[in-house]
Motif scaffolding. Sequence first.
Motif, short mmCIF file in Angstrom:
data_model
loop_
_atom_site.label_atom_id
_atom_site.label_comp_id
_atom_site.label_asym_id
_atom_site.label_seq_id
_atom_site.Cartn_x
_atom_site.Cartn_y
_atom_site.Cartn_z
N MET A 45 0.83 -1.20 0.00
CA MET A 45 0.00 0.00 0.00
C MET A 45 0.87 1.26 0.00
O MET A 45 0.57 2.23 -0.71
CB MET A 45 -0.93 -0.01 1.21
CG MET A 45 -1.91 1.15 1.24
SD MET A 45 -3.14 1.08 -0.09
CE MET A 45 -4.43 0.10 0.70
N ARG A 46 1.94 1.25 0.77
CA ARG A 46 2.80 2.43 0.85
C ARG A 46 3.40 2.77 -0.51
O ARG A 46 3.49 3.95 -0.88
CB ARG A 46 3.91 2.21 1.88
CG ARG A 46 4.82 3.42 2.03
CD ARG A 46 5.97 3.20 3.00
NE ARG A 46 6.90 4.30 2.93
CZ ARG A 46 6.78 5.44 3.61
NH1 ARG A 46 5.76 5.62 4.42
NH2 ARG A 46 7.68 6.41 3.47
N ILE A 47 3.80 1.76 -1.27
CA ILE A 47 4.37 2.01 -2.61
C ILE A 47 3.35 2.70 -3.50
O ILE A 47 3.67 3.64 -4.24
CB ILE A 47 4.87 0.69 -3.23
CG1 ILE A 47 6.07 0.17 -2.46
CG2 ILE A 47 5.21 0.86 -4.71
CD1 ILE A 47 6.45 -1.25 -2.79
N LEU A 48 2.10 2.26 -3.42
CA LEU A 48 1.03 2.88 -4.19
C LEU A 48 0.78 4.32 -3.72
O LEU A 48 0.60 5.23 -4.53
CB LEU A 48 -0.25 2.05 -4.06
CG LEU A 48 -1.45 2.44 -4.91
CD1 LEU A 48 -1.11 2.49 -6.39
CD2 LEU A 48 -2.61 1.47 -4.67
N LEU A 49 0.84 4.52 -2.41
CA LEU A 49 0.62 5.87 -1.86
C LEU A 49 1.74 6.82 -2.27
O LEU A 49 1.49 8.01 -2.52
CB LEU A 49 0.52 5.82 -0.33
CG LEU A 49 -0.64 5.01 0.27
CD1 LEU A 49 -0.73 5.25 1.77
CD2 LEU A 49 -1.96 5.33 -0.40
N GLU A 50 2.96 6.32 -2.34
CA GLU A 50 4.08 7.17 -2.77
C GLU A 50 3.83 7.72 -4.17
O GLU A 50 4.08 8.90 -4.45
CB GLU A 50 5.39 6.37 -2.73
CG GLU A 50 5.91 6.11 -1.33
CD GLU A 50 7.08 5.16 -1.30
OE1 GLU A 50 7.41 4.58 -2.37
OE2 GLU A 50 7.68 4.97 -0.22
N GLU A 51 3.32 6.86 -5.04
CA GLU A 51 3.06 7.30 -6.42
C GLU A 51 1.88 8.26 -6.48
O GLU A 51 1.91 9.25 -7.21
CB GLU A 51 2.81 6.08 -7.31
CG GLU A 51 2.79 6.37 -8.80
CD GLU A 51 4.15 6.77 -9.35
OE1 GLU A 51 4.18 7.43 -10.42
OE2 GLU A 51 5.18 6.44 -8.72
N LEU A 52 0.83 7.99 -5.72
CA LEU A 52 -0.32 8.89 -5.68
C LEU A 52 0.08 10.26 -5.12
O LEU A 52 -0.34 11.30 -5.64
CB LEU A 52 -1.44 8.29 -4.83
CG LEU A 52 -2.20 7.11 -5.44
CD1 LEU A 52 -3.04 6.40 -4.39
CD2 LEU A 52 -3.08 7.56 -6.61
N HIS A 53 0.90 10.25 -4.09
CA HIS A 53 1.38 11.51 -3.51
C HIS A 53 2.22 12.28 -4.52
O HIS A 53 2.08 13.51 -4.66
CB HIS A 53 2.19 11.22 -2.25
CG HIS A 53 2.77 12.45 -1.61
ND1 HIS A 53 4.05 12.89 -1.87
CD2 HIS A 53 2.23 13.33 -0.72
CE1 HIS A 53 4.28 13.99 -1.18
NE2 HIS A 53 3.21 14.28 -0.47
N ALA A 54 3.09 11.56 -5.26
CA ALA A 54 3.94 12.22 -6.26
C ALA A 54 3.11 12.86 -7.36
O ALA A 54 3.56 13.82 -8.00
CB ALA A 54 4.91 11.20 -6.85
N ARG A 55 1.90 12.36 -7.59
CA ARG A 55 1.03 12.91 -8.64
C ARG A 55 0.05 13.95 -8.09
O ARG A 55 -0.92 14.30 -8.76
CB ARG A 55 0.30 11.79 -9.34
CG ARG A 55 1.27 10.78 -9.96
CD ARG A 55 0.65 9.96 -11.04
NE ARG A 55 1.54 8.88 -11.47
CZ ARG A 55 1.41 8.20 -12.59
NH1 ARG A 55 0.41 8.51 -13.41
NH2 ARG A 55 2.25 7.24 -12.90
N GLY A 56 0.28 14.39 -6.87
CA GLY A 56 -0.47 15.53 -6.36
C GLY A 56 -1.72 15.21 -5.59
O GLY A 56 -2.52 16.12 -5.31
N HIS A 57 -1.93 13.96 -5.22
CA HIS A 57 -3.15 13.60 -4.48
C HIS A 57 -2.94 13.76 -2.98
O HIS A 57 -1.85 13.48 -2.45
CB HIS A 57 -3.57 12.17 -4.82
CG HIS A 57 -3.90 11.98 -6.27
ND1 HIS A 57 -4.99 12.58 -6.87
CD2 HIS A 57 -3.27 11.29 -7.25
CE1 HIS A 57 -5.01 12.25 -8.16
NE2 HIS A 57 -3.98 11.48 -8.41
#
Length: 533
Positions: A45-57
């Motif tokens: 889940m954290r890996i997915l969150l890192e990418e979502l955060h990087a895209r401005g979410h």
Amino acid sequence: MGTMPLHRVSGILVFLSVCLISFTLPCDGGNILVFPVDGSHWVNMRILLEELHARGHNLTVIRASTSWYIAEKSPLYTSITIEMEEGLENFFDVYLQEHMRAQREGASALTFFKLTKDFLSMISEAHSLWTEALVQIFHDKNMVKSLMDSQYDLVLTDPAIAPGVVLAKYLKLPMVLNVRWITSGEGHFAIAPSPLSYIPVPGSGLTDKMNFMQRIKNILFHSIILFQQKFLVGPSYDAICDKYIEGGCDIISLLQEADIWLFRSDFVFEFPRPTMPNVVYIGGFQCKPAQPLPADLEEFVQSAGEHGVIIMTLGTLVNALPKEVADEIASVFAKMPQKVIWRHIGERPSTLGNNTLIVDWMPQKDLLGHPQIKVFVAHGGTNGVQEAIYHGVPVLGIPLFFDQYDNLLRLQERGAAKILQLGDINGRSFEQGLNEVLHQDSYRQNIQRLSRLHRDQPMTPMDQAIFWVEYVMRHKGAPHLRTEAYKMPWYSYYCVDVLLLLLTAATVMLLSVLAIFRFLCCRSRRKTKAKQH
């Protein structure tokens, strides 16, 4: 040449700025409520969150005060901490040690039933703890108001433990599942046709090629999962649904209502099976090209020369192997011409050789991507198996518990891994298995073929995952991708009512025909008797 007037320079800069703004893709950050599962599931889940955060979410994570891995403070997310008096660490550790001891000593039928009972009790306790936490959330009016006022776009949750599923329904929000496991069993079984004749049930240790006796075993294992859902897990959630969800519900129907299933698997790894349009396969989404190793580790790896390096890890959950097993493994490593990097926690093996580097942690992804790595000795966790496929490294598997044997079996069936049971490991068997995977070219050829298949995709698994999360946000859900099956009672789904009607109609027609024949026969006999008189 003269200089350009200042007003013309300013005009050109304004024009270029407008052009840049016009051609910049819109990036409207969403507001996502995340309800994860702790432990190794959080790694995904954290890996997915890192990418979502990087895209401005914007991300808000609900965590327990007793959480193992989910930090309260993080640059990725804002956290909401739920107070919980106890965790499952001690129960979990005791179970794992008992399970490994049973494997080493040879489990009797009585031991198998005890371990199964302990496992089901542990899982049931985990669900009970979290349903109690969910009640705590619902009773906290300030928290409920805050969740409502935050205007989240969707709930992203892992349904292995399902309070996030119930919360999404309560808040009336679209839901995306980061999933392989659900409250009982594997996710496909809740939403897609799953014939037990060729789809192995998790824990059965079977492939998609089953003989008659294996199909019986498969049905028995499926019955255990149904029992677990019906009597151990389901009631906890059903009580909350009846009390807090308008119209009531059950946890399986809530899972079936999910908009998108981000499924941590793919058909390079998984056996082919029926699926559904709202299932998006993101197996290996955490995999990336290898990064350079730390200088000291790179020096050690390069010192192996042409023989290469073996790496070994049994995951984050195992604090230590039984001492006799660790000593046997260390003595085999000491004989090998290869260098060895071994993530080992616990007492240092007495038979350790000079070629073996013991570490508390290793950059597993970066090591697997290094050309010097020859074999990966692993427990068969989903992350490790998918990373081995991505980097094309053959596996010597030592499954310990849960889904690990099933994961390794899928690689073994494709000729990319060899499985050694913990109870069968001694110096001789481990050395034979290690040499087989090292020196039989078929293992490396097969895993590299799987790697080529896995990488040959139009979009990376991570890009697919992010696209579909954002898709649900853009369209306020994805109900058009859901089947109507979850709204149907079981007798309609299996057309039992139709079959009964057809059988009734056929029976009535048959009886009618028989009655007509009987009537005609009786009438003919009466006429014959009348003529004789």
